[in-house]
Design a protein around this motif. Structure first.
Motif, PDB file in Angstrom:
ATOM      1  N   SER A  86       0.810  -1.217   0.000  1.00 34.78           N
ATOM      2  CA  SER A  86       0.000   0.000   0.000  1.00 34.78           C
ATOM      3  C   SER A  86       0.846   1.271   0.000  1.00 34.78           C
ATOM      4  O   SER A  86       0.330   2.374  -0.207  1.00 34.78           O
ATOM      5  CB  SER A  86      -0.928   0.019   1.225  1.00 34.78           C
ATOM      6  OG  SER A  86      -0.162   0.016   2.423  1.00 34.78           O
ATOM      7  N   ARG A  87       2.160   1.125   0.226  1.00 37.42           N
ATOM      8  CA  ARG A  87       3.050   2.292   0.265  1.00 37.42           C
ATOM      9  C   ARG A  87       3.753   2.541  -1.066  1.00 37.42           C
ATOM     10  O   ARG A  87       4.556   3.464  -1.173  1.00 37.42           O
ATOM     11  CB  ARG A  87       4.117   2.099   1.354  1.00 37.42           C
ATOM     12  CG  ARG A  87       3.571   1.780   2.736  1.00 37.42           C
ATOM     13  CD  ARG A  87       2.657   2.849   3.265  1.00 37.42           C
ATOM     14  NE  ARG A  87       2.328   2.626   4.663  1.00 37.42           N
ATOM     15  CZ  ARG A  87       1.433   3.322   5.340  1.00 37.42           C
ATOM     16  NH1 ARG A  87       0.770   4.290   4.743  1.00 37.42           N
ATOM     17  NH2 ARG A  87       1.167   3.052   6.603  1.00 37.42           N
ATOM     18  N   ILE A  88       3.480   1.719  -2.061  1.00 43.19           N
ATOM     19  CA  ILE A  88       4.176   1.867  -3.334  1.00 43.19           C
ATOM     20  C   ILE A  88       3.494   2.960  -4.156  1.00 43.19           C
ATOM     21  O   ILE A  88       2.642   2.705  -5.010  1.00 43.19           O
ATOM     22  CB  ILE A  88       4.195   0.535  -4.118  1.00 43.19           C
ATOM     23  CG1 ILE A  88       4.826  -0.569  -3.268  1.00 43.19           C
ATOM     24  CG2 ILE A  88       4.993   0.690  -5.415  1.00 43.19           C
ATOM     25  CD1 ILE A  88       4.722  -1.948  -3.882  1.00 43.19           C
ATOM     26  N   ASN A  89       3.844   4.187  -3.869  1.00 41.50           N
ATOM     27  CA  ASN A  89       3.329   5.319  -4.645  1.00 41.50           C
ATOM     28  C   ASN A  89       4.254   6.516  -4.466  1.00 41.50           C
ATOM     29  O   ASN A  89       4.964   6.622  -3.476  1.00 41.50           O
ATOM     30  CB  ASN A  89       1.900   5.677  -4.199  1.00 41.50           C
ATOM     31  CG  ASN A  89       1.803   5.922  -2.717  1.00 41.50           C
ATOM     32  OD1 ASN A  89       2.317   6.912  -2.216  1.00 41.50           O
ATOM     33  ND2 ASN A  89       1.149   5.016  -1.995  1.00 41.50           N
ATOM     34  N   GLY A  90       4.266   7.391  -5.446  1.00 42.20           N
ATOM     35  CA  GLY A  90       5.145   8.553  -5.400  1.00 42.20           C
ATOM     36  C   GLY A  90       6.558   8.217  -5.854  1.00 42.20           C
ATOM     37  O   GLY A  90       6.850   7.111  -6.300  1.00 42.20           O
ATOM     38  N   ASN A  91       7.437   9.192  -5.719  1.00 44.96           N
ATOM     39  CA  ASN A  91       8.829   9.039  -6.149  1.00 44.96           C
ATOM     40  C   ASN A  91       9.648   8.505  -4.973  1.00 44.96           C
ATOM     41  O   ASN A  91      10.174   9.268  -4.169  1.00 44.96           O
ATOM     42  CB  ASN A  91       9.352  10.406  -6.602  1.00 44.96           C
ATOM     43  CG  ASN A  91      10.545  10.283  -7.523  1.00 44.96           C
ATOM     44  OD1 ASN A  91      11.050   9.188  -7.768  1.00 44.96           O
ATOM     45  ND2 ASN A  91      11.015  11.389  -8.029  1.00 44.96           N
ATOM     46  N   ILE A  92       9.730   7.186  -4.879  1.00 48.11           N
ATOM     47  CA  ILE A  92      10.297   6.569  -3.674  1.00 48.11           C
ATOM     48  C   ILE A  92      11.374   5.539  -3.985  1.00 48.11           C
ATOM     49  O   ILE A  92      11.502   5.066  -5.116  1.00 48.11           O
ATOM     50  CB  ILE A  92       9.195   5.894  -2.828  1.00 48.11           C
ATOM     51  CG1 ILE A  92       8.433   4.872  -3.672  1.00 48.11           C
ATOM     52  CG2 ILE A  92       8.242   6.936  -2.240  1.00 48.11           C
ATOM     53  CD1 ILE A  92       7.399   4.055  -2.907  1.00 48.11           C
ATOM     54  N   GLY A  93      12.129   5.225  -2.935  1.00 48.64           N
ATOM     55  CA  GLY A  93      13.107   4.149  -2.999  1.00 48.64           C
ATOM     56  C   GLY A  93      12.933   3.271  -1.775  1.00 48.64           C
ATOM     57  O   GLY A  93      12.279   3.663  -0.798  1.00 48.64           O
ATOM     58  N   PHE A  94      13.505   2.076  -1.818  1.00 46.37           N
ATOM     59  CA  PHE A  94      13.399   1.130  -0.701  1.00 46.37           C
ATOM     60  C   PHE A  94      14.792   0.775  -0.207  1.00 46.37           C
ATOM     61  O   PHE A  94      15.664   0.429  -1.002  1.00 46.37           O
ATOM     62  CB  PHE A  94      12.682  -0.146  -1.147  1.00 46.37           C
ATOM     63  CG  PHE A  94      11.319   0.091  -1.719  1.00 46.37           C
ATOM     64  CD1 PHE A  94      10.205   0.169  -0.890  1.00 46.37           C
ATOM     65  CD2 PHE A  94      11.140   0.255  -3.085  1.00 46.37           C
ATOM     66  CE1 PHE A  94       8.949   0.396  -1.408  1.00 46.37           C
ATOM     67  CE2 PHE A  94       9.896   0.481  -3.611  1.00 46.37           C
ATOM     68  CZ  PHE A  94       8.787   0.557  -2.777  1.00 46.37           C
ATOM     69  N   ILE A  95      14.980   0.867   1.101  1.00 42.83           N
ATOM     70  CA  ILE A  95      16.261   0.480   1.688  1.00 42.83           C
ATOM     71  C   ILE A  95      16.016  -0.646   2.686  1.00 42.83           C
ATOM     72  O   ILE A  95      15.289  -0.471   3.666  1.00 42.83           O
ATOM     73  CB  ILE A  95      16.940   1.674   2.377  1.00 42.83           C
ATOM     74  CG1 ILE A  95      17.284   2.734   1.328  1.00 42.83           C
ATOM     75  CG2 ILE A  95      18.195   1.221   3.119  1.00 42.83           C
ATOM     76  CD1 ILE A  95      17.914   3.976   1.868  1.00 42.83           C
ATOM     77  N   PHE A  96      16.592  -1.786   2.395  1.00 42.46           N
ATOM     78  CA  PHE A  96      16.458  -2.964   3.257  1.00 42.46           C
ATOM     79  C   PHE A  96      17.696  -3.064   4.139  1.00 42.46           C
ATOM     80  O   PHE A  96      18.822  -2.926   3.662  1.00 42.46           O
ATOM     81  CB  PHE A  96      16.317  -4.226   2.407  1.00 42.46           C
ATOM     82  CG  PHE A  96      15.024  -4.311   1.654  1.00 42.46           C
ATOM     83  CD1 PHE A  96      13.931  -4.975   2.196  1.00 42.46           C
ATOM     84  CD2 PHE A  96      14.900  -3.722   0.406  1.00 42.46           C
ATOM     85  CE1 PHE A  96      12.724  -5.052   1.508  1.00 42.46           C
ATOM     86  CE2 PHE A  96      13.701  -3.787  -0.296  1.00 42.46           C
ATOM     87  CZ  PHE A  96      12.612  -4.451   0.254  1.00 42.46           C
ATOM     88  N   THR A  97      17.486  -3.326   5.412  1.00 42.03           N
ATOM     89  CA  THR A  97      18.609  -3.391   6.340  1.00 42.03           C
ATOM     90  C   THR A  97      18.209  -4.129   7.615  1.00 42.03           C
ATOM     91  O   THR A  97      17.015  -4.310   7.893  1.00 42.03           O
ATOM     92  CB  THR A  97      19.095  -1.969   6.705  1.00 42.03           C
ATOM     93  OG1 THR A  97      20.260  -2.060   7.519  1.00 42.03           O
ATOM     94  CG2 THR A  97      18.013  -1.201   7.452  1.00 42.03           C
ATOM     95  N   ASN A  98      19.222  -4.517   8.396  1.00 46.50           N
ATOM     96  CA  ASN A  98      19.001  -5.051   9.737  1.00 46.50           C
ATOM     97  C   ASN A  98      19.569  -4.102  10.796  1.00 46.50           C
ATOM     98  O   ASN A  98      19.603  -4.432  11.971  1.00 46.50           O
ATOM     99  CB  ASN A  98      19.660  -6.429   9.884  1.00 46.50           C
ATOM    100  CG  ASN A  98      18.941  -7.489   9.055  1.00 46.50           C
ATOM    101  OD1 ASN A  98      17.726  -7.434   8.883  1.00 46.50           O
ATOM    102  ND2 ASN A  98      19.700  -8.433   8.521  1.00 46.50           N
ATOM    103  N   GLU A  99      20.021  -2.930  10.327  1.00 44.25           N
ATOM    104  CA  GLU A  99      20.603  -1.951  11.240  1.00 44.25           C
ATOM    105  C   GLU A  99      19.508  -1.125  11.927  1.00 44.25           C
ATOM    106  O   GLU A  99      18.354  -1.098  11.483  1.00 44.25           O
ATOM    107  CB  GLU A  99      21.534  -0.998  10.471  1.00 44.25           C
ATOM    108  CG  GLU A  99      22.788  -1.651   9.927  1.00 44.25           C
ATOM    109  CD  GLU A  99      23.770  -2.038  11.030  1.00 44.25           C
ATOM    110  OE1 GLU A  99      23.664  -1.475  12.148  1.00 44.25           O
ATOM    111  OE2 GLU A  99      24.639  -2.879  10.766  1.00 44.25           O
TER     112      GLU A  99
END
Length: 205
Positions: A86-99
């Motif tokens: 539901s958050r996939i909208n607009g000019n966005i990027g995704f950062i995956f981490t365990n930090e």
């Protein structure tokens, strides 16, 4: 028909690559930070990607491809990653981490770049010109007078007598503001990755 099949096959190949990438990311990492990249330069994104390789992964995929992946991956629609759809909208990027999120925020802040104001844009904050000698020729005095900025000549250069609020938060910048900031080499705004949403099962979030 042949061209159509080639295009279709290429789209299918791209989709499979995205599917493979995101499945591996969902399994490897606990947290996904969704960031606004609207005002961020491509070099900033490149530098951040390079910096976080040891403890994370940044992706910027076509939203249609990503939504298609979610629709066809029921196992990810039924767990915590379902919130991501539901958050996939607009000019966005995704950062995956365990930090920790705090550490990631400071990474984004470290790669922040200052920028000039642009004519016609809305000011993101109050912009104050600080008093002092500005290293500009006295011939520039009429320009400052037209803006209502009090000056005097000091050591052969323009000196602004008092701090001046030249632009309030939410006000629209005009050509005079843009010219003034460039004359003073003033870059009033900071462009960085802004966190929009965080999806995680970690306690520290």
């Amino acid at each position: 028909k042949m061209v159509g099949r080639i295009i279709k096959n290429k789209k299918h190949e791209r989709y499979k690559k995205i599917e493979k990438l995101y499945k591996s990311l969902f399994l490897k990492y606990n947290t996904c930070i969704i960031v606004d990249i609207k005002k961020v330069r491509s070099k900033q994104i490149h530098d951040i990607r390079k910096h976080i390789r040891r403890f994370g992964h940044m992706t910027i995929s076509k939203k249609t491809m990503l939504k298609s992946f979610f629709k066809n991956s029921s196992e990810f629609r039924t767990n915590k990653w379902n919130k991501l759809y539901s958050r996939i909208n607009g000019n966005i990027g995704f950062i995956f981490t365990n930090e920790k999120i705090r550490k990631m925020y400071y990474v984004f802040k470290n790669f922040c770049l200052k920028s000039f104001a642009k004519n016609g844009s809305k000011s993101r904050k109050n912009v104050i010109i600080r008093k002092g000698i500005k290293g500009l020729s006295p011939a520039q005095t009429p320009f400052f007078q037209a803006l209502g900025i009090s000056t005097r000549i000091s050591k052969g250069s323009i000196e602004i007598i008092d701090d001046v609020l030249v632009l309030g938060k939410g006000e629209i910048l005009n050509g005079s503001h843009e010219t003034l900031f460039k004359k003073l080499n003033l870059k009033p705004y900071k462009n960085m990755l802004n966190i929009k949403y965080i999806i995680s099962n970690n306690r520290h979030v």
